[in-house]
Design an enzyme around this catalytic site. Structure first.
Site, short mmCIF file in Angstrom:
data_model
loop_
_atom_site.label_atom_id
_atom_site.label_comp_id
_atom_site.label_asym_id
_atom_site.label_seq_id
_atom_site.Cartn_x
_atom_site.Cartn_y
_atom_site.Cartn_z
N GLU A 32 0.13 3.60 1.70
CA GLU A 32 0.14 4.15 3.04
C GLU A 32 1.65 3.66 3.61
O GLU A 32 2.16 4.37 4.76
CB GLU A 32 -0.67 3.45 3.96
N TYR A 86 -1.59 -0.09 10.70
CA TYR A 86 -1.87 -0.66 9.49
C TYR A 86 -0.79 -0.52 8.49
O TYR A 86 -0.24 -1.63 7.86
CB TYR A 86 -2.95 -0.07 8.74
N SER A 129 0.77 -1.10 -0.04
CA SER A 129 0.05 0.12 -0.07
C SER A 129 0.70 1.29 0.15
O SER A 129 1.97 1.34 0.58
CB SER A 129 -0.88 0.05 1.39
P1 NDP Z 1 -11.50 -4.74 1.53
O1 NDP Z 1 -11.33 -3.91 3.13
O2 NDP Z 1 -12.51 -4.43 0.95
O3 NDP Z 1 -11.46 -6.27 1.72
C1 NDP Z 1 -10.70 -6.99 2.76
C2 NDP Z 1 -10.88 -8.37 2.65
O4 NDP Z 1 -10.01 -9.13 3.57
C3 NDP Z 1 -12.14 -8.89 2.61
O5 NDP Z 1 -12.61 -9.92 1.83
C4 NDP Z 1 -12.17 -9.41 4.09
O6 NDP Z 1 -13.16 -10.39 4.72
C5 NDP Z 1 -10.90 -10.21 4.10
N1 NDP Z 1 -10.44 -10.41 5.45
C6 NDP Z 1 -10.19 -9.67 6.42
N2 NDP Z 1 -9.79 -10.18 7.73
C7 NDP Z 1 -9.45 -11.56 7.24
C8 NDP Z 1 -8.90 -12.62 7.79
N3 NDP Z 1 -8.51 -12.67 9.05
N4 NDP Z 1 -9.00 -13.80 7.21
C9 NDP Z 1 -9.44 -13.77 5.75
N5 NDP Z 1 -9.75 -12.78 5.24
C10 NDP Z 1 -9.90 -11.71 5.78
O7 NDP Z 1 -10.11 -4.15 0.94
P2 NDP Z 1 -9.80 -3.72 -0.47
O8 NDP Z 1 -10.55 -4.70 -1.44
O9 NDP Z 1 -10.01 -2.49 -0.63
O10 NDP Z 1 -8.19 -3.96 -0.59
C11 NDP Z 1 -7.77 -5.20 -0.84
C12 NDP Z 1 -6.30 -5.31 -0.12
O11 NDP Z 1 -5.52 -4.30 -0.74
C13 NDP Z 1 -6.31 -5.17 1.23
O12 NDP Z 1 -5.04 -5.70 1.65
C14 NDP Z 1 -5.87 -3.85 1.47
O13 NDP Z 1 -5.23 -3.57 2.64
C15 NDP Z 1 -4.89 -3.44 0.35
N6 NDP Z 1 -4.87 -2.05 -0.44
C16 NDP Z 1 -5.98 -1.60 -0.63
C17 NDP Z 1 -6.14 -0.14 -1.39
C18 NDP Z 1 -7.26 0.47 -1.70
O14 NDP Z 1 -7.20 1.71 -1.90
N7 NDP Z 1 -8.34 -0.15 -1.75
C19 NDP Z 1 -4.82 0.36 -1.76
C20 NDP Z 1 -3.60 -0.12 -1.36
C21 NDP Z 1 -3.76 -1.64 -0.72
P3 NDP Z 1 -14.94 -9.85 5.02
O15 NDP Z 1 -15.55 -9.61 3.78
O16 NDP Z 1 -15.25 -10.99 5.64
O17 NDP Z 1 -14.59 -8.68 5.76
P1 GDR Z 2 -6.96 5.66 3.55
O1 GDR Z 2 -8.42 5.70 3.04
O2 GDR Z 2 -6.77 5.87 5.03
O3 GDR Z 2 -6.14 6.54 2.62
O4 GDR Z 2 -6.72 4.14 3.42
P2 GDR Z 2 -9.63 6.44 3.66
O5 GDR Z 2 -10.85 6.77 2.69
O6 GDR Z 2 -10.17 5.77 5.12
O7 GDR Z 2 -9.21 8.14 4.39
C1 GDR Z 2 -8.69 8.94 3.31
C2 GDR Z 2 -8.43 10.38 3.70
O8 GDR Z 2 -9.63 10.96 4.23
C3 GDR Z 2 -9.45 11.34 5.53
N1 GDR Z 2 -10.88 11.32 6.00
C4 GDR Z 2 -11.74 10.41 6.28
N2 GDR Z 2 -11.61 9.19 6.08
C5 GDR Z 2 -12.49 8.43 6.53
N3 GDR Z 2 -12.53 6.97 6.62
N4 GDR Z 2 -13.57 8.88 7.28
C6 GDR Z 2 -13.99 10.05 7.42
O9 GDR Z 2 -14.83 10.57 7.88
C7 GDR Z 2 -12.82 11.19 6.96
N5 GDR Z 2 -12.78 12.39 7.09
C8 GDR Z 2 -11.54 12.71 6.49
C9 GDR Z 2 -8.62 10.65 6.18
O10 GDR Z 2 -8.03 11.23 7.43
C10 GDR Z 2 -7.56 10.25 5.38
O11 GDR Z 2 -6.71 11.23 5.26
C11 GDR Z 2 -7.15 3.51 2.08
C12 GDR Z 2 -7.52 2.14 2.53
O12 GDR Z 2 -8.05 1.45 1.43
C13 GDR Z 2 -6.13 1.38 2.93
O13 GDR Z 2 -6.30 -0.05 3.02
C14 GDR Z 2 -5.21 1.47 1.46
O14 GDR Z 2 -4.04 0.71 2.14
C15 GDR Z 2 -5.05 3.02 1.44
O15 GDR Z 2 -6.33 3.76 1.04
C16 GDR Z 2 -4.20 3.27 0.19
#
Ligand code: NDP
Ligand code: GDR
Length: 337
Positions: A133, A154, A131
């Site tokens: 992050e 995280y 990520s």
């Molecule tokens: P989601 O939160 O939508 O999905 C996470 C998935 O992980 C779900 O299927 C969840 O299951 C599963 N999970 C959580 N805990 C466990 C566990 N203990 N055992 C097995 N499965 C588990 O994430 P995204 O699809 O958005 O992201 C996919 C991956 O990419 C994640 O690793 C995230 O950290 C990473 N990532 C995401 C980004 C983004 O912007 N979306 C950017 C960079 C990295 P359940 O449905 O049951 O909760």
């Molecule tokens: P992020 O996504 O932390 O970048 O992680 P999120 O959408 O949670 O936050 C983005 C930014 O928005 C600000 N923010 C808020 N965020 C949330 N969730 N709720 C609020 O009410 C709010 N108000 C302001 C946050 O402070 C932050 O700066 C996501 C996840 O998908 C991670 O798993 C992934 O790795 C990174 O993106 C890349």
């Protein structure tokens, strides 16, 4: 014979799009689903195939990333060509409330899975969902050569998963790669991430079901892309001859405030009338600005994002308005106040 893939996190945003992509390419897809007391397969219900069907290309298995033995057993049974580790506790703010759990599931589980692939001797290629992050406090633009400075449990867990992946590549010659993905969103984005929280609120405000939206830091800068395009990059990383790590991003920056404005304006609403500040949504340490440099992915993977942030906001607002209209045509819509 088509290839076989195993996806952890198949029920999540990315897992569901990746499963669709691999099925369209003729893969047999196996997914790990964790047991929950209520249904958690909503995002993949449309491609679900019941155990009684004669031919199945999507097969789901109950397992948990914290259970290393289950992972080895499953890998031996399924013998995938490709393993995509997308499972994680993926919410940054929540990771401050559940730091050890996040460290275990998001960090240590990456190592558990790599070790399970190694121990099972199946020779599968591994994709690790790293990520942006991880860059945290290091100023943009961020590329594959940018040093990490994680700002949350995280992000620390993702740094651990990143280095475990590099280490298994170097130590055992495994084909294991990190996709360092910047934020990517879609109508399937979890409802508590800021983009979806905003677009869902726009739909509900428009329908008269909500009159306030509470948010935290509006000044954070992110590089938001479109999730269906990002899973294509994941797949391309595993098709190369050499395993390497890649940044996947649009290179375009926007603040949370700009996303808000685009989303509300698209529905003819003035965001400032509805949005209120709540410190509850601030993080103990914030990541101020993430803007990726996707040059390597463009040059070596031939990957280029088409959807940029303004279009993304509009896609998500339209989808939430449609989804709410469908729900209202049914029954039982909750009033959020
Ligand atoms: P989601 O939160 O939508 O999905 C996470 C998935 O992980 C779900 O299927 C969840 O299951 C599963 N999970 C959580 N805990 C466990 C566990 N203990 N055992 C097995 N499965 C588990 O994430 P995204 O699809 O958005 O992201 C996919 C991956 O990419 C994640 O690793 C995230 O950290 C990473 N990532 C995401 C980004 C983004 O912007 N979306 C950017 C960079 C990295 P359940 O449905 O049951 O909760
Ligand atoms: P992020 O996504 O932390 O970048 O992680 P999120 O959408 O949670 O936050 C983005 C930014 O928005 C600000 N923010 C808020 N965020 C949330 N969730 N709720 C609020 O009410 C709010 N108000 C302001 C946050 O402070 C932050 O700066 C996501 C996840 O998908 C991670 O798993 C992934 O790795 C990174 O993106 C890349």
């Amino acid at each position: 014979m088509g290839k076989t893939a195993l996806i952890t996190g198949v029920t999540g945003q990315d897992g569901s799009y990746l499963a669709e992509l691999l099925l369209s390419k003729g893969y047999t897809v196996h997914g790990i689903v964790r047991r929950s007391s209520s249904f958690n397969t909503e995002r993949i219900d449309h491609i679900y195939q019941g155990p009684q069907e004669a031919y199945r290309s999507l097969l789901l298995h109950h397992a948990d990333l914290s259970d290393g033995v289950a992972l080895v057993n499953l890998l031996r049974e399924v013998r995938p060509d490709e393993v995509y580790n997308l499972g994680a506790q993926s919410h940054v703010r929540v990771s401050f409330d559940a730091p050890l759990y996040t460290g275990d599931v998001t960090g240590l589980s990456a190592l558990r899975l790599l070790e399970a692939v190694r121990a099972s001797g199946i020779g599968a290629r591994v994709y690790q969902a790293s990520s942006s992050e991880m860059f945290g406090a290091t100023p943009p633009p961020q590329s594959e050569r940018t040093p990490f400075h994680p700002r949350s449990p995280y992000a620390c867990a993702k740094v651990f998963g990143y280095w475990a992946t590099v280490n298994y590549r170097e130590a055992y010659g495994m084909y294991a790669v990190n996709g360092i993905l910047f934020n990517h969103e879609s109508p399937r984005r979890g409802e508590t991430f800021v983009t979806r929280k905003i677009t869902r609120a726009v739909a509900r405000i428009k329908a008269g079901l909500q009159d306030r939206l509470y948010l935290g830091n509006l000044d954070a800068v992110r590089d938001w892309g479109y999730a269906p395009e990002y899973v294509e990059a994941m797949w391309r990383m595993l098709q190369r001859e050499e395993p390497e790590d890649y940044v996947v991003a649009t290179g375009q920056a926007a603040t949370v405030r700009q996303f808000l404005e685009t989303a509300f304006t698209h529905a003819d609403l003035d965001w400032s009338q509805y949005v209120r500040y709540d410190p509850k949504y601030e993080r103990p340490s914030e990541v101020d600005a993430l803007i990726g440099d996707p040059a390597k992915a463009r040059d070596l993977l031939g990957w280029e994002p088409q959807v940029k942030v303004a279009e993304l906001a509009r896609i998500m607002v339209d989808a939430d308005i449609r989804q709410l209209a469908d729900q209202l045509a049914g029954a039982g819509v909750r009033i959020d106040r």
